[in-house]
Write a protein that holds these residues in place. Structure first.
Motif, PDB file in Angstrom:
ATOM      1  N   SER A  44       0.714  -1.143   0.122  1.00 54.05           N
ATOM      2  CA  SER A  44      -0.529   0.337  -0.104  1.00 54.05           C
ATOM      3  C   SER A  44       0.719   0.979  -0.122  1.00 54.05           C
ATOM      4  O   SER A  44       1.602   1.539   0.469  1.00 54.05           O
ATOM      5  N   PRO A  45       0.465   2.205  -1.071  1.00 52.95           N
ATOM      6  CA  PRO A  45       0.921   3.733  -0.560  1.00 52.95           C
ATOM      7  C   PRO A  45       1.234   3.692   1.180  1.00 52.95           C
ATOM      8  O   PRO A  45       2.669   4.492   1.013  1.00 52.95           O
ATOM      9  N   PHE A  46       0.783   3.816   1.951  1.00 58.46           N
ATOM     10  CA  PHE A  46       1.399   4.371   3.429  1.00 58.46           C
ATOM     11  C   PHE A  46       2.454   3.438   3.828  1.00 58.46           C
ATOM     12  O   PHE A  46       3.216   4.293   4.318  1.00 58.46           O
ATOM     13  N   TRP A  47       2.549   1.973   3.251  1.00 61.59           N
ATOM     14  CA  TRP A  47       3.765   1.458   4.184  1.00 61.59           C
ATOM     15  C   TRP A  47       4.455   1.247   3.465  1.00 61.59           C
ATOM     16  O   TRP A  47       6.021   1.188   3.995  1.00 61.59           O
ATOM     17  N   ARG A  48       4.204   1.692   1.844  1.00 59.42           N
ATOM     18  CA  ARG A  48       6.129   2.020   0.926  1.00 59.42           C
ATOM     19  C   ARG A  48       6.317   2.761   1.479  1.00 59.42           C
ATOM     20  O   ARG A  48       7.486   2.710   1.800  1.00 59.42           O
ATOM     21  N   LEU A  49       5.756   4.133   2.117  1.00 62.83           N
ATOM     22  CA  LEU A  49       6.152   5.142   2.426  1.00 62.83           C
ATOM     23  C   LEU A  49       7.004   5.233   3.572  1.00 62.83           C
ATOM     24  O   LEU A  49       7.789   5.846   4.253  1.00 62.83           O
ATOM     25  N   GLN A  50       6.045   4.435   4.762  1.00 63.04           N
ATOM     26  CA  GLN A  50       6.471   4.604   5.476  1.00 63.04           C
ATOM     27  C   GLN A  50       8.306   3.118   5.769  1.00 63.04           C
ATOM     28  O   GLN A  50       9.618   3.797   6.563  1.00 63.04           O
ATOM     29  N   LYS A  51       8.158   2.214   4.725  1.00 62.71           N
ATOM     30  CA  LYS A  51       9.323   1.743   4.862  1.00 62.71           C
ATOM     31  C   LYS A  51      10.431   2.727   4.241  1.00 62.71           C
ATOM     32  O   LYS A  51      11.587   2.735   5.042  1.00 62.71           O
ATOM     33  N   ALA A  52       9.837   3.672   3.376  1.00 65.11           N
ATOM     34  CA  ALA A  52      10.976   4.273   2.937  1.00 65.11           C
ATOM     35  C   ALA A  52      11.662   5.489   3.808  1.00 65.11           C
ATOM     36  O   ALA A  52      13.226   5.499   4.340  1.00 65.11           O
ATOM     37  N   MET A  53      10.866   5.816   4.280  1.00 64.25           N
ATOM     38  CA  MET A  53      11.018   6.474   5.640  1.00 64.25           C
ATOM     39  C   MET A  53      11.202   6.513   7.125  1.00 64.25           C
ATOM     40  O   MET A  53      12.820   7.175   7.678  1.00 64.25           O
ATOM     41  N   VAL A  54      10.814   5.258   7.343  1.00 66.17           N
ATOM     42  CA  VAL A  54      10.807   5.187   8.795  1.00 66.17           C
ATOM     43  C   VAL A  54      11.852   3.260   8.869  1.00 66.17           C
ATOM     44  O   VAL A  54      12.724   3.079  10.061  1.00 66.17           O
ATOM     45  N   GLU A  56      13.465   1.307   6.666  1.00 66.58           N
ATOM     46  CA  GLU A  56      14.332   1.176   5.852  1.00 66.58           C
ATOM     47  C   GLU A  56      16.172   1.845   7.250  1.00 66.58           C
ATOM     48  O   GLU A  56      16.650   1.798   7.678  1.00 66.58           O
ATOM     49  N   PRO A  57      15.750   3.023   7.353  1.00 66.37           N
ATOM     50  CA  PRO A  57      16.767   4.044   8.292  1.00 66.37           C
ATOM     51  C   PRO A  57      16.919   3.822   8.841  1.00 66.37           C
ATOM     52  O   PRO A  57      17.828   3.520  10.274  1.00 66.37           O
ATOM     53  N   ALA A  58      15.774   3.318  10.125  1.00 66.13           N
ATOM     54  CA  ALA A  58      15.559   2.314  11.521  1.00 66.13           C
ATOM     55  C   ALA A  58      16.406   1.444  11.409  1.00 66.13           C
ATOM     56  O   ALA A  58      17.187   1.523  12.481  1.00 66.13           O
ATOM     57  N   LEU A  59      16.352   0.366  10.575  1.00 72.69           N
ATOM     58  CA  LEU A  59      16.792  -0.963  10.395  1.00 72.69           C
ATOM     59  C   LEU A  59      18.672  -1.191  10.134  1.00 72.69           C
ATOM     60  O   LEU A  59      19.656  -1.088  10.789  1.00 72.69           O
ATOM     61  N   ASP A  60      18.519   0.668   9.575  1.00 78.99           N
ATOM     62  CA  ASP A  60      20.229   0.993   9.136  1.00 78.99           C
ATOM     63  C   ASP A  60      20.398   1.298  10.338  1.00 78.99           C
ATOM     64  O   ASP A  60      21.917   0.433  11.062  1.00 78.99           O
ATOM     65  N   LEU A  61      20.821   2.195  11.433  1.00 80.67           N
ATOM     66  CA  LEU A  61      20.655   1.730  12.837  1.00 80.67           C
ATOM     67  C   LEU A  61      20.813   0.875  13.791  1.00 80.67           C
ATOM     68  O   LEU A  61      21.499   0.731  14.666  1.00 80.67           O
ATOM     69  N   ILE A  62      19.536   0.874  13.782  1.00 77.84           N
ATOM     70  CA  ILE A  62      19.734  -0.661  14.610  1.00 77.84           C
ATOM     71  C   ILE A  62      21.192  -1.715  14.460  1.00 77.84           C
ATOM     72  O   ILE A  62      21.966  -2.337  14.734  1.00 77.84           O
ATOM     73  N   ASN A  63      21.676  -2.120  12.407  1.00 79.48           N
ATOM     74  CA  ASN A  63      22.432  -2.804  12.497  1.00 79.48           C
ATOM     75  C   ASN A  63      23.578  -2.747  12.872  1.00 79.48           C
ATOM     76  O   ASN A  63      24.735  -2.710  12.885  1.00 79.48           O
ATOM     77  N   THR A  64      24.001  -0.805  12.627  1.00 80.40           N
ATOM     78  CA  THR A  64      24.990  -0.467  13.259  1.00 80.40           C
ATOM     79  C   THR A  64      25.464   0.102  15.145  1.00 80.40           C
ATOM     80  O   THR A  64      26.643  -0.699  14.966  1.00 80.40           O
ATOM     81  N   LEU A  65      24.096  -0.501  15.156  1.00 81.83           N
ATOM     82  CA  LEU A  65      24.418  -0.423  16.553  1.00 81.83           C
ATOM     83  C   LEU A  65      24.841  -1.835  17.505  1.00 81.83           C
ATOM     84  O   LEU A  65      25.685  -1.994  17.709  1.00 81.83           O
TER      85      LEU A  65
END
Length: 379
Positions: A44-54, A56-65
């Motif tokens: 859905s457009p909403f979850w695609r937007l959340q994936k791009a904005m929230v 993926e960046p959050a998972l990158d941060l968690i992976n770095t941590l």
């Protein structure tokens, strides 16, 4: 060293570490906020937007941590510049690289006149795995009339333990001097060369410097003193606590990753400890691990039409006995069994030209000594 799964620790703390758990967490937060989502499809457009904005960046941060920040927060797991930060905080800096200094023996037959070996004279090793190591004389040194040998003080061209070559490796002058031959003898080292300290050895010194009081406290303290002062790996320091000079006495034995510990190095570290870097009443002396001379006999058969590899194979064998560092076989250690069958397997893995190789020698039984090959003979 046991690996620590920081992602699992984060999961146990309720932190999402993958896309699915992240979406579940977001859905829970939105539902608890009375935010109604009619289209829950991941496309859905909403979850695609959340994936791009929230997500993926959050998972990158968690992976770095999980892979960088959390492990490097602990000295036992930290690496490189992170470990240096731990050292700076504890006033325990990483050991820096050091250039070899030593004595090269110059010999001549014609002693009728004086002869000066000029500062800057360049001395080469035999080639080892295609590498030649160079030493440079530091001072003008004179053969007086009737003098057949002089000791010339030299320094390595570059830093590193690879220059700590065993006896008989430095034998060539870049510019030959008629009638003069050179070599490095057993006791040639004045200052052993060393590389920038590895993470592993740095962590060992952390362990020893901050070990709590207990049965190993004295060992840890002296291991730290010796390893820091000499640059010798903490793993290459062996204690003999059998009261060799009576009650309360301890002997410490040192060995190098490459080459042999010289008397000059032993004198320096014994003088340093005697100068007050010891406990009250301690009777501790430092020695080199004794050397035991051996001859190695090798039955070698190469595949037909392959280049003769005996010289390289000999240097690989000598690397196993700490005479050079240009090959990386399993090295002999004091008080540890040395297996010739393992060495045969490593030679097969490194030299495809070998069809068959077999040592006539038996395995070397554990003892507080290091074998030093005089001759390697191909039968």
């Amino acid at each position: 060293m046991k690996e620590v799964d920081f992602k699992r620790i984060m999961q146990q703390a309720g932190i999402p570490t993958d896309s699915y758990s992240m979406q579940v967490k977001l859905e829970s937060i939105l539902e608890n906020s009375d935010f109604v989502i009619n289209n829950k499809s991941p496309m859905s457009p909403f979850w695609r937007l959340q994936k791009a904005m929230v997500t993926e960046p959050a998972l990158d941060l968690i992976n770095t941590l999980a892979t960088q920040i959390m492990p490097n927060s602990f000295a036992r797991l930290a690496k490189d510049e992170w470990l240096d930060l731990h050292g700076d905080a504890r006033k325990l800096p990483r050991l820096t690289e050091v250039k070899v200094q030593g004595h090269i023996t110059f010999s001549r037959a014609d002693t009728t006149s004086a002869l000066v070996i000029a500062a800057g004279t360049r001395i080469h090793s035999i080639p080892i795995n295609g590498v030649v190591y160079t030493l440079v004389s530091l001072f003008d040194t004179e053969f007086s009339a009737n003098e057949s040998q002089v000791q010339v003080v030299v320094q390595a061209e570059f830093s590193g333990k690879n220059y700590n070559l065993s006896r008989g490796y430095y034998v060539y002058l870049e510019e030959s001097i008629e009638g003069v031959s050179i070599t490095n003898n057993d006791d040639w080292l004045i200052i052993a060369g060393q590389d920038v300290e590895t993470n592993e050895n740095y962590q060992l010194r952390f362990r020893d410097a901050f070990a709590t009081l207990g049965s190993y406290h004295v060992d840890s303290l002296y291991r730290t003193i010796i390893a820091t002062y000499t640059g010798i790996s903490a793993d290459n320091i062996v204690f003999d606590k059998t009261a060799p000079r009576g009650p309360g006495s301890v002997d410490v034995y040192l060995y190098l990753d490459v080459g042999q510990v010289s008397q000059a190095l032993l004198d320096r570290v014994n003088d340093y400890i005697a100068a007050g870097n010891h406990g009250d009443g301690d009777d501790l002396k430092v020695f080199a691990v004794p050397l035991s001379s051996i001859d190695i006999d090798v039955n070698l058969l190469q595949h037909i039409n392959t280049q003769d590899k005996r010289s390289d194979i000999e240097q690989f064998i000598r690397a196993a006995f700490r005479q050079n560092n240009d090959y990386q076989p399993t090295r002999c250690k004091p008080d540890a069994l040395f297996s010739f069958s393992q060495l045969e397997a490593e030679l097969h893995n490194n030299f495809p030209e070998i069809k068959s190789i077999k040592f006539a020698n038996n395995n070397i039984a554990p003892s507080l000594s290091l074998p030093l090959p005089d001759k390697v003979t191909f039968l």
